[in-house]
Motif scaffolding. Structure first.
Motif, PDB file in Angstrom:
ATOM      1  N   ARG A  37       0.851  -1.195   0.000  1.00  0.00           N
ATOM      2  CA  ARG A  37       0.000   0.000   0.000  1.00  0.00           C
ATOM      3  C   ARG A  37       0.886   1.245   0.000  1.00  0.00           C
ATOM      4  O   ARG A  37       1.883   1.311   0.720  1.00  0.00           O
ATOM      5  N   TYR A  38       0.496   2.244  -0.817  1.00  0.00           N
ATOM      6  CA  TYR A  38       1.297   3.466  -0.887  1.00  0.00           C
ATOM      7  C   TYR A  38       0.444   4.635  -1.375  1.00  0.00           C
ATOM      8  O   TYR A  38      -0.589   4.460  -2.032  1.00  0.00           O
ATOM      9  N   GLY A  39       0.897   5.803  -1.013  1.00  0.00           N
ATOM     10  CA  GLY A  39       0.202   7.015  -1.424  1.00  0.00           C
ATOM     11  C   GLY A  39       0.445   7.325  -2.888  1.00  0.00           C
ATOM     12  O   GLY A  39       1.325   6.739  -3.537  1.00  0.00           O
ATOM     13  N   PRO A  40      -0.323   8.259  -3.456  1.00  0.00           N
ATOM     14  CA  PRO A  40      -0.202   8.608  -4.878  1.00  0.00           C
ATOM     15  C   PRO A  40       1.206   9.074  -5.233  1.00  0.00           C
ATOM     16  O   PRO A  40       1.868   9.754  -4.460  1.00  0.00           O
ATOM     17  N   LYS A  41       1.636   8.689  -6.433  1.00  0.00           N
ATOM     18  CA  LYS A  41       2.938   9.118  -6.950  1.00  0.00           C
ATOM     19  C   LYS A  41       2.845   9.191  -8.474  1.00  0.00           C
ATOM     20  O   LYS A  41       1.885   8.704  -9.079  1.00  0.00           O
ATOM     21  N   ASN A  42       3.843   9.848  -9.086  1.00  0.00           N
ATOM     22  CA  ASN A  42       3.903   9.990 -10.549  1.00  0.00           C
ATOM     23  C   ASN A  42       2.616  10.604 -11.107  1.00  0.00           C
ATOM     24  O   ASN A  42       2.105  10.185 -12.154  1.00  0.00           O
ATOM     25  N   THR A  43       2.086  11.583 -10.407  1.00  0.00           N
ATOM     26  CA  THR A  43       0.839  12.228 -10.815  1.00  0.00           C
ATOM     27  C   THR A  43       1.106  13.182 -11.977  1.00  0.00           C
ATOM     28  O   THR A  43       2.054  13.971 -11.940  1.00  0.00           O
ATOM     29  N   SER A  44       0.280  13.100 -13.013  1.00  0.00           N
ATOM     30  CA  SER A  44       0.496  13.922 -14.207  1.00  0.00           C
ATOM     31  C   SER A  44      -0.836  14.319 -14.842  1.00  0.00           C
ATOM     32  O   SER A  44      -1.879  13.707 -14.569  1.00  0.00           O
ATOM     33  N   VAL A  45      -0.785  15.327 -15.700  1.00  0.00           N
ATOM     34  CA  VAL A  45      -1.963  15.819 -16.416  1.00  0.00           C
ATOM     35  C   VAL A  45      -1.711  15.691 -17.915  1.00  0.00           C
ATOM     36  O   VAL A  45      -0.620  16.026 -18.397  1.00  0.00           O
ATOM     37  N   SER A  46      -2.693  15.202 -18.648  1.00  0.00           N
ATOM     38  CA  SER A  46      -2.610  15.139 -20.113  1.00  0.00           C
ATOM     39  C   SER A  46      -3.785  15.904 -20.718  1.00  0.00           C
ATOM     40  O   SER A  46      -4.830  16.071 -20.080  1.00  0.00           O
ATOM     41  N   VAL A  47      -3.596  16.358 -21.949  1.00  0.00           N
ATOM     42  CA  VAL A  47      -4.617  17.133 -22.664  1.00  0.00           C
ATOM     43  C   VAL A  47      -5.046  16.366 -23.903  1.00  0.00           C
ATOM     44  O   VAL A  47      -4.205  15.835 -24.643  1.00  0.00           O
ATOM     45  N   SER A  48      -6.357  16.303 -24.144  1.00  0.00           N
ATOM     46  CA  SER A  48      -6.885  15.650 -25.332  1.00  0.00           C
ATOM     47  C   SER A  48      -7.954  16.533 -25.976  1.00  0.00           C
ATOM     48  O   SER A  48      -8.823  17.040 -25.270  1.00  0.00           O
ATOM     49  N   PRO A  49      -7.900  16.752 -27.296  1.00  0.00           N
ATOM     50  CA  PRO A  49      -6.868  16.257 -28.208  1.00  0.00           C
ATOM     51  C   PRO A  49      -5.560  17.009 -28.025  1.00  0.00           C
ATOM     52  O   PRO A  49      -5.545  18.138 -27.514  1.00  0.00           O
TER      53      PRO A  49
ATOM     54  N   ALA B 218      -1.280   4.714  -7.457  1.00  0.00           N
ATOM     55  CA  ALA B 218      -1.572   4.660  -6.019  1.00  0.00           C
ATOM     56  C   ALA B 218      -2.196   3.322  -5.669  1.00  0.00           C
ATOM     57  O   ALA B 218      -2.853   2.688  -6.492  1.00  0.00           O
ATOM     58  N   ASN B 219      -1.975   2.872  -4.424  1.00  0.00           N
ATOM     59  CA  ASN B 219      -2.609   1.648  -3.916  1.00  0.00           C
ATOM     60  C   ASN B 219      -2.932   1.840  -2.428  1.00  0.00           C
ATOM     61  O   ASN B 219      -2.014   1.966  -1.619  1.00  0.00           O
TER      62      ASN B 219
ATOM     63  N   ASN C 280      -5.436   9.461  -1.617  1.00  0.00           N
ATOM     64  CA  ASN C 280      -6.043   8.230  -1.108  1.00  0.00           C
ATOM     65  C   ASN C 280      -5.778   8.190   0.399  1.00  0.00           C
ATOM     66  O   ASN C 280      -5.254   9.153   0.963  1.00  0.00           O
ATOM     67  N   GLU C 281      -6.127   7.100   1.041  1.00  0.00           N
ATOM     68  CA  GLU C 281      -5.998   7.066   2.505  1.00  0.00           C
ATOM     69  C   GLU C 281      -4.553   7.056   2.977  1.00  0.00           C
ATOM     70  O   GLU C 281      -4.274   7.273   4.158  1.00  0.00           O
ATOM     71  N   MET C 282      -3.609   6.859   2.034  1.00  0.00           N
ATOM     72  CA  MET C 282      -2.203   6.823   2.402  1.00  0.00           C
ATOM     73  C   MET C 282      -1.515   8.186   2.289  1.00  0.00           C
ATOM     74  O   MET C 282      -0.450   8.397   2.872  1.00  0.00           O
ATOM     75  N   GLY C 283      -2.097   9.098   1.507  1.00  0.00           N
ATOM     76  CA  GLY C 283      -1.454  10.398   1.362  1.00  0.00           C
ATOM     77  C   GLY C 283      -1.969  11.169   0.159  1.00  0.00           C
ATOM     78  O   GLY C 283      -2.993  10.814  -0.448  1.00  0.00           O
ATOM     79  N   THR C 284      -1.268  12.247  -0.193  1.00  0.00           N
ATOM     80  CA  THR C 284      -1.655  13.108  -1.306  1.00  0.00           C
ATOM     81  C   THR C 284      -0.448  13.355  -2.203  1.00  0.00           C
ATOM     82  O   THR C 284       0.700  13.171  -1.805  1.00  0.00           O
ATOM     83  N   ASP C 285      -0.721  13.803  -3.423  1.00  0.00           N
ATOM     84  CA  ASP C 285       0.330  14.165  -4.365  1.00  0.00           C
ATOM     85  C   ASP C 285      -0.269  15.153  -5.361  1.00  0.00           C
ATOM     86  O   ASP C 285      -1.492  15.196  -5.539  1.00  0.00           O
ATOM     87  N   ARG C 286       0.586  15.939  -6.004  1.00  0.00           N
ATOM     88  CA  ARG C 286       0.103  16.879  -7.018  1.00  0.00           C
ATOM     89  C   ARG C 286       0.981  16.781  -8.260  1.00  0.00           C
ATOM     90  O   ARG C 286       2.166  16.445  -8.201  1.00  0.00           O
TER      91      ARG C 286
END
Length: 291
Positions: free
Chosen positions: A106-118, A136-137, A180-186
Motif C-alpha cells: 500500500r502506498y500514497g499517490p505518486k507519478n501524478t500527471s496531467v494530459s490534454v486531449s486532443p 496509487a494503492n 487516497n488514505e495513504m497520502g496526497t500528491d500533485r
C-alpha cells in the motif's frame, strides 16, 4: 487391518481406504498488511524434514523469476516496486516450488500527471479534456483541479475536467491534486494556450479633435487575437478597393474628399474580424468638424 485388492496389474486399492496428507512449502509474509517504507519479511517454511538437508537454503522467486537465495527474504524498506507474486523452493529441489503468495504494498499517490486531449493546438470553441493520472494503492479516492489565476485558484473536482466549448478566458496553468488514505500528491502544471481569431477590433484617430483640411491624420487598428494579428487591411465605405494595409493608416495633407467612414479588417490564421466604421469629417478653413 486394510485389505488390498488388486484391480489391474501393478495397481492396488485398499479397503476401507487410505488417507495421505502432504504438507508442502509455504510462503509467509510478515506483517500481513504491508505499507511502503516498512520492513517486510518473507519466510519459506515446511513441516517436512529433509533427511539429506535438515537446514536447507531456499531459492526465492518473484513473478516466476529467481530473485534471491537465502533462508528468509528481507525487504527493508519495502517499496511499491517490490509488489508481486513470490514463491520459494529448496536449493537442489528447484522443480518443487511453493504456491505463490501475492505481496501487496500500500502506498500514497505518486507519478501524478496531467494530459490534454486532443493534443496539439487548442482553438476557441473546441472541446478539450484534461485527464489526471496517478499511481496509487489503494486507488486514488479524490481528484481536485486547480487553475492558477493570479494569486488565486479555481477548484474543479473529478479525474477529468471537460471544456465543452473552451474560451480564451480558459487560458492558463492547470494542475491536479490527488488523494487516497495513504497520502496526497500533485502534478506539475500544464499550460493551456487557447488560440482565437481577432475580437474587439476597433479604430482610433490621432490627433483627436477637429480635423482641418491640409493637416495629417493617422488611423490605428487595435484587435485582441491569439496568435497576434498578422494582417491589417483598411477600407473606406463605398470604395471598392482597399485603401491601405498595416496596423496604422496615415493620411497626409488631408482634404474634404477624404471625408467618410473608415474601418479595418484584422486577420490571423484562425479568423478575421472587421471593426465598426469611424466617421472622418474634414473641415475647411471656415467649417467646423463634426466627429
Amino acid at each position: 487391518m486394510t485389505q488390498y485388492i488388486k484391480v489391474t496389474e501393478g495397481k492396488y486399492f485398499g479397503e476401507p481406504g487410505v488417507t495421505l496428507s502432504v504438507t508442502d512449502l509455504q510462503v509467509k509474509v510478515t506483517p500481513a498488511t504491508v505499507t511502503e517504507g516498512q520492513k517486510v519479511t518473507l519466510t519459506c517454511s515446511t513441516t517436512c524434514t529433509l533427511r539429506d538437508n535438515p537446514n536447507p537454503t531456499y531459492i526465492w522467486y518473484k513473478n516466476g523469476h529467481v530473485t534471491n537465495q537465502s533462508n528468509s527474504l528481507f525487504l527493508n524498506p519495502v517499496s511499491s516496486e517490490d509488489a508481486g507474486r513470490y514463491s520459494c523452493a529448496v536449493e537442489g529441489h528447484e522443480v518443487l516450488h511453493s504456491p505463490e503468495e501475492t505481496l501487496t504494498v500500500r502506498y500514497g499517490p505518486k507519478n501524478t500527471s496531467v494530459s490534454v486531449s486532443p493534443s496539439g493546438e487548442i482553438v476557441e470553441g473546441s472541446s478539450v479534456t484534461l485527464t489526471c493520472s496517478s499511481d496509487a494503492n489503494p486507488p486514488v479516492q479524490s481528484y481536485t483541479w486547480y487553475k492558477k489565476n493570479g494569486g488565486g485558484y479555481q477548484r474543479m473536482t473529478g479525474p477529468q475536467h471537460v471544456f465543452n466549448q473552451i474560451q480564451s478566458s480558459d487560458t492558463g496553468e492547470y494542475y491536479c491534486e490527488v488523494q487516497n488514505e495513504m497520502g496526497t500528491d500533485r502534478s506539475t502544471t500544464i499550460n493551456m494556450d487557447v488560440k482565437y481569431g481577432p475580437k474587439n477590433t476597433s479604430v482610433s484617430v490621432s490627433p483627436s479633435g477637429e480635423i482641418v483640411e491640409g493637416s495629417s491624420v493617422t488611423l490605428t487598428c487595435s484587435s485582441d487575437a491569439n496568435p497576434p494579428v498578422d494582417e491589417y487591411t483598411w477600407y473606406k465605405k463605398n470604395v471598392t478597393s482597399p485603401k491601405a494595409s498595416g496596423k496604422s493608416y496615415s493620411i497626409t495633407n488631408i482634404s474634404s474628399e477624404d471625408s467618410g467612414e473608415y474601418y479595418c479588417e484584422a486577420e490571423n490564421k484562425i479568423a478575421s474580424s472587421n471593426s465598426t466604421a469611424l466617421m472622418i469629417n474634414v473641415a475647411g478653413d471656415s467649417e467646423e468638424e463634426v466627429m
